[in-house]
Design a protein around this motif. Structure first.
Motif, PDB file in Angstrom:
ATOM      1  N   THR A  22      -1.955   2.812   7.486  1.00  0.00           N
ATOM      2  CA  THR A  22      -0.627   2.199   7.276  1.00  0.00           C
ATOM      3  C   THR A  22      -0.635   1.268   6.064  1.00  0.00           C
ATOM      4  O   THR A  22       0.291   1.272   5.243  1.00  0.00           O
ATOM      5  N   ALA A  23      -1.697   0.451   5.958  1.00  0.00           N
ATOM      6  CA  ALA A  23      -1.797  -0.476   4.812  1.00  0.00           C
ATOM      7  C   ALA A  23      -1.883   0.298   3.494  1.00  0.00           C
ATOM      8  O   ALA A  23      -1.252  -0.062   2.488  1.00  0.00           O
ATOM      9  N   SER A  24      -2.646   1.386   3.467  1.00  0.00           N
ATOM     10  CA  SER A  24      -2.769   2.190   2.245  1.00  0.00           C
ATOM     11  C   SER A  24      -1.429   2.814   1.856  1.00  0.00           C
ATOM     12  O   SER A  24      -1.044   2.847   0.676  1.00  0.00           O
ATOM     13  N   ALA A  25      -0.693   3.333   2.834  1.00  0.00           N
ATOM     14  CA  ALA A  25       0.599   3.946   2.560  1.00  0.00           C
ATOM     15  C   ALA A  25       1.578   2.919   2.005  1.00  0.00           C
ATOM     16  O   ALA A  25       2.343   3.186   1.072  1.00  0.00           O
ATOM     17  N   TYR A  26       1.570   1.694   2.580  1.00  0.00           N
ATOM     18  CA  TYR A  26       2.479   0.649   2.117  1.00  0.00           C
ATOM     19  C   TYR A  26       2.165   0.257   0.671  1.00  0.00           C
ATOM     20  O   TYR A  26       3.069   0.124  -0.177  1.00  0.00           O
ATOM     21  N   LEU A  27       0.871   0.101   0.387  1.00  0.00           N
ATOM     22  CA  LEU A  27       0.481  -0.267  -0.987  1.00  0.00           C
ATOM     23  C   LEU A  27       0.848   0.824  -1.989  1.00  0.00           C
ATOM     24  O   LEU A  27       1.302   0.555  -3.100  1.00  0.00           O
ATOM     25  N   ALA A  28       0.659   2.087  -1.587  1.00  0.00           N
ATOM     26  CA  ALA A  28       1.005   3.196  -2.468  1.00  0.00           C
ATOM     27  C   ALA A  28       2.506   3.250  -2.722  1.00  0.00           C
ATOM     28  O   ALA A  28       2.973   3.509  -3.848  1.00  0.00           O
ATOM     29  N   TYR A  29       3.301   2.978  -1.695  1.00  0.00           N
ATOM     30  CA  TYR A  29       4.767   2.980  -1.850  1.00  0.00           C
ATOM     31  C   TYR A  29       5.216   1.887  -2.813  1.00  0.00           C
ATOM     32  O   TYR A  29       6.061   2.107  -3.683  1.00  0.00           O
ATOM     33  N   GLN A  30       4.623   0.711  -2.632  1.00  0.00           N
ATOM     34  CA  GLN A  30       4.988  -0.404  -3.529  1.00  0.00           C
ATOM     35  C   GLN A  30       4.612  -0.104  -4.997  1.00  0.00           C
ATOM     36  O   GLN A  30       5.366  -0.388  -5.914  1.00  0.00           O
ATOM     37  N   ALA A  31       3.426   0.470  -5.180  1.00  0.00           N
ATOM     38  CA  ALA A  31       3.003   0.809  -6.546  1.00  0.00           C
ATOM     39  C   ALA A  31       3.920   1.851  -7.171  1.00  0.00           C
ATOM     40  O   ALA A  31       4.294   1.765  -8.350  1.00  0.00           O
TER      41      ALA A  31
END
Length: 234
Positions: A22-31
């Motif tokens: 979940t944390a990886s997906a959120y960071l990727a979305y923000q980037a």
């Protein structure tokens, strides 16, 4: 008991993996959001434009014949303007030729006028103590400017000359070399005219408009026979 511990450990690992995903997906979305901030979707579909243009190019256009009167007017205007340009050019050429001939004629006539003006200044003479020096005329002889000279002694005593003492200067005051011909070294008293010539190389007077002669007797040097402003003929 062992089964319960294995289950707990499995559930814990699953929770950790889910959290990490979940944390990886959120960071990727923000980037991705930050990277696409300056990009906007085109208003029109390019493929749609291409399709429309190809349709228009394939559509047949209606043939509209040009009126015969319009063609004749255009041909007349083109020919008439062309003939006008040629006529104007010919007139300008004739005008230029006439001006050139007039200028050339003036140039050809000017030497005669100048020569007449110069010749009007002659003869030029000076007299001192009964001795007369006269310049009758000037002419071009080959590479020399030649002056016809008369000397006469109307006094009661003879006078001697050394013609190396003849001083010839241009309008700038520069001394010029001169050659004398036919002039006597001594003038007897109450004598007649003695004729001779004074010649100066033409190359020395190219830039001069006037000359001056100064002659004195030898060895007393009492006479001052000075003639200024002698015109230089071309």
């Amino acid at each position: 008991m062992k089964i319960n511990q294995t289950l707990k450990l499995t559930l814990l690992l699953l929770l950790i993996m889910s959290g990490a995903g979940t944390a990886s997906a959120y960071l990727a979305y923000q980037a991705g959001t930050q990277a696409l901030k300056g990009v906007s979707q085109p208003e029109n579909n390019p493929t749609k434009k291409l399709g429309e243009s190809s349709k228009k190019s394939n559509e047949p256009t209606e043939f509209k014949p040009i009126d015969e009167k319009t063609i004749l007017i255009r041909v007349y205007d083109h020919t008439h303007k062309k003939n006008q340009a040629i006529t104007k050019k010919e007139q300008e050429s004739k005008k230029n030729n006439t001006e050139d001939k007039t200028t050339q004629s003036k140039r050809n006539d000017s030497p005669d006028v100048e020569t007449s003006q110069y010749m009007a200044n002659f003869p030029m003479q000076v007299q001192d103590q009964g001795v007369k020096l006269e310049i009758q005329e000037a002419s071009n002889e080959g590479t020399n400017l030649s002056f016809k000279i008369n000397l006469q002694n109307q006094g009661t005593t003879s006078v001697k000359f050394l013609y190396s003492f003849l001083e010839v200067k241009d309008s700038e005051g520069r001394a010029l070399s001169a050659i004398t011909e036919g002039l006597p070294e001594e003038l007897p008293p109450n004598s007649e005219n003695f004729a001779g010539k004074v010649k100066i190389p033409s190359a020395l007077v190219d830039d001069s408009q006037a000359l001056s002669f100064n002659l004195t007797d030898y060895p007393d040097q009492k006479l001052q026979l000075n003639i200024p402003q002698i015109p230089v003929i071309r």
